[in-house]
Design a protein around this motif. Structure first.
Motif, PDB file in Angstrom:
ATOM      1  N   PRO A 204       0.713  -2.662   9.961  1.00  0.00           N
ATOM      2  CA  PRO A 204      -0.277  -3.636  10.421  1.00  0.00           C
ATOM      3  C   PRO A 204      -1.182  -3.014  11.490  1.00  0.00           C
ATOM      4  O   PRO A 204      -0.759  -2.160  12.272  1.00  0.00           O
ATOM      5  CB  PRO A 204       0.574  -4.755  11.023  1.00  0.00           C
ATOM      6  CG  PRO A 204       1.917  -4.609  10.390  1.00  0.00           C
ATOM      7  CD  PRO A 204       2.087  -3.132  10.144  1.00  0.00           C
ATOM      8  N   ALA A 205      -2.425  -3.449  11.505  1.00  0.00           N
ATOM      9  CA  ALA A 205      -3.415  -2.869  12.419  1.00  0.00           C
ATOM     10  C   ALA A 205      -2.973  -2.906  13.870  1.00  0.00           C
ATOM     11  O   ALA A 205      -3.199  -1.943  14.615  1.00  0.00           O
ATOM     12  CB  ALA A 205      -4.754  -3.585  12.254  1.00  0.00           C
ATOM     13  N   ASP A 206      -2.309  -3.978  14.284  1.00  0.00           N
ATOM     14  CA  ASP A 206      -1.924  -4.069  15.693  1.00  0.00           C
ATOM     15  C   ASP A 206      -0.763  -3.141  16.040  1.00  0.00           C
ATOM     16  O   ASP A 206      -0.514  -2.861  17.199  1.00  0.00           O
ATOM     17  CB  ASP A 206      -1.614  -5.507  16.095  1.00  0.00           C
ATOM     18  CG  ASP A 206      -0.507  -6.142  15.269  1.00  0.00           C
ATOM     19  OD1 ASP A 206      -0.163  -5.619  14.189  1.00  0.00           O
ATOM     20  OD2 ASP A 206       0.018  -7.187  15.706  1.00  0.00           O
ATOM     21  N   SER A 207      -0.057  -2.618  15.051  1.00  0.00           N
ATOM     22  CA  SER A 207       1.051  -1.686  15.287  1.00  0.00           C
ATOM     23  C   SER A 207       0.599  -0.231  15.295  1.00  0.00           C
ATOM     24  O   SER A 207       1.269   0.624  15.863  1.00  0.00           O
ATOM     25  CB  SER A 207       2.124  -1.840  14.208  1.00  0.00           C
ATOM     26  OG  SER A 207       2.651  -3.123  14.210  1.00  0.00           O
ATOM     27  N   ALA A 208      -0.515   0.063  14.650  1.00  0.00           N
ATOM     28  CA  ALA A 208      -0.945   1.448  14.464  1.00  0.00           C
ATOM     29  C   ALA A 208      -1.135   2.225  15.767  1.00  0.00           C
ATOM     30  O   ALA A 208      -0.626   3.344  15.881  1.00  0.00           O
ATOM     31  CB  ALA A 208      -2.210   1.491  13.611  1.00  0.00           C
ATOM     32  N   PRO A 209      -1.847   1.694  16.774  1.00  0.00           N
ATOM     33  CA  PRO A 209      -2.038   2.494  17.997  1.00  0.00           C
ATOM     34  C   PRO A 209      -0.721   2.856  18.685  1.00  0.00           C
ATOM     35  O   PRO A 209      -0.543   3.987  19.141  1.00  0.00           O
ATOM     36  CB  PRO A 209      -2.892   1.590  18.885  1.00  0.00           C
ATOM     37  CG  PRO A 209      -3.586   0.674  17.946  1.00  0.00           C
ATOM     38  CD  PRO A 209      -2.606   0.448  16.823  1.00  0.00           C
TER      39      PRO A 209
ATOM     40  N   SER B  28      -4.363   6.358   7.386  1.00  0.00           N
ATOM     41  CA  SER B  28      -3.863   5.063   7.801  1.00  0.00           C
ATOM     42  C   SER B  28      -4.446   3.990   6.911  1.00  0.00           C
ATOM     43  O   SER B  28      -5.614   4.055   6.534  1.00  0.00           O
ATOM     44  CB  SER B  28      -4.230   4.789   9.259  1.00  0.00           C
ATOM     45  OG  SER B  28      -3.880   3.474   9.611  1.00  0.00           O
ATOM     46  N   THR B  29      -3.634   3.001   6.575  1.00  0.00           N
ATOM     47  CA  THR B  29      -4.128   1.871   5.808  1.00  0.00           C
ATOM     48  C   THR B  29      -4.514   0.722   6.720  1.00  0.00           C
ATOM     49  O   THR B  29      -4.930  -0.326   6.240  1.00  0.00           O
ATOM     50  CB  THR B  29      -3.067   1.379   4.807  1.00  0.00           C
ATOM     51  OG1 THR B  29      -1.925   0.931   5.532  1.00  0.00           O
ATOM     52  CG2 THR B  29      -2.691   2.471   3.834  1.00  0.00           C
TER      53      THR B  29
ATOM     54  N   MET C 241       0.821  -1.184   0.000  1.00  0.00           N
ATOM     55  CA  MET C 241       0.000   0.000   0.000  1.00  0.00           C
ATOM     56  C   MET C 241       0.872   1.258   0.000  1.00  0.00           C
ATOM     57  O   MET C 241       0.618   2.176  -0.758  1.00  0.00           O
ATOM     58  CB  MET C 241      -0.920  -0.030   1.214  1.00  0.00           C
ATOM     59  CG  MET C 241      -1.876   1.138   1.276  1.00  0.00           C
ATOM     60  SD  MET C 241      -3.057   1.244  -0.068  1.00  0.00           S
ATOM     61  CE  MET C 241      -4.090  -0.147   0.265  1.00  0.00           C
ATOM     62  N   ALA C 242       1.890   1.270   0.841  1.00  0.00           N
ATOM     63  CA  ALA C 242       2.761   2.451   0.906  1.00  0.00           C
ATOM     64  C   ALA C 242       3.465   2.678  -0.429  1.00  0.00           C
ATOM     65  O   ALA C 242       3.597   3.814  -0.882  1.00  0.00           O
ATOM     66  CB  ALA C 242       3.790   2.290   2.020  1.00  0.00           C
TER      67      ALA C 242
END
Length: 91
Positions: free
Chosen positions: A55-60, A77-78, A1-2
Motif C-alpha cells: 500500500p502507498a502509505d507503507s512504501a516510504p 514499486s506498485t 499485483m505481486a
C-alpha cells in the motif's frame, strides 16, 4: 499485483521469492506463483530486482527500513504516486 508479476517472472524462468509480513499469506502467494516464500528481510536481499507491491502509505517506511540491503538493486514499486490535475491532464 505481486502475484501477477511474480507469476509472470516465474513462467519466464526467473527465480522468484515472495516476501511478506504475514507468513501464511506469503506462503499462499508463493504457492500460487510457483515462487519461494520468505520474510521481508530475505526478500530484500534476494536476486537482482525487488518488487515492492505494498500500500502507498507503507512504501516510504519499508523503503527506509530496507534501504541498506536494497542499495544497488533494481527496484520497482506498485504504490500509486499522487498527481495533481493540470489543464492538459495529470502532471
Amino acid at each position: 499485483m505481486a502475484t501477477a508479476l511474480g507469476g509472470a517472472w516465474v513462467r519466464a524462468g526467473h527465480q522468484v521469492l515472495v516476501g511478506g509480513r504475514n507468513g501464511a499469506a506469503t506462503a499462499v502467494a508463493a504457492a500460487r506463483t510457483g515462487a519461494a516464500a520468505g520474510d521481508l528481510s530475505e526478500a530484500s536481499t534476494w536476486g537482482e530486482a525487488v518488487l515492492m507491491a505494498v500500500p502507498a502509505d507503507s512504501a516510504p517506511k519499508l523503503a527506509a527500513e530496507f534501504a541498506a540491503p536494497l542499495a544497488g538493486v533494481g527496484r520497482c514499486s506498485t504504490a500509486p504516486f499522487p498527481w495533481r490535475p493540470a489543464r492538459t491532464g495529470p502532471s
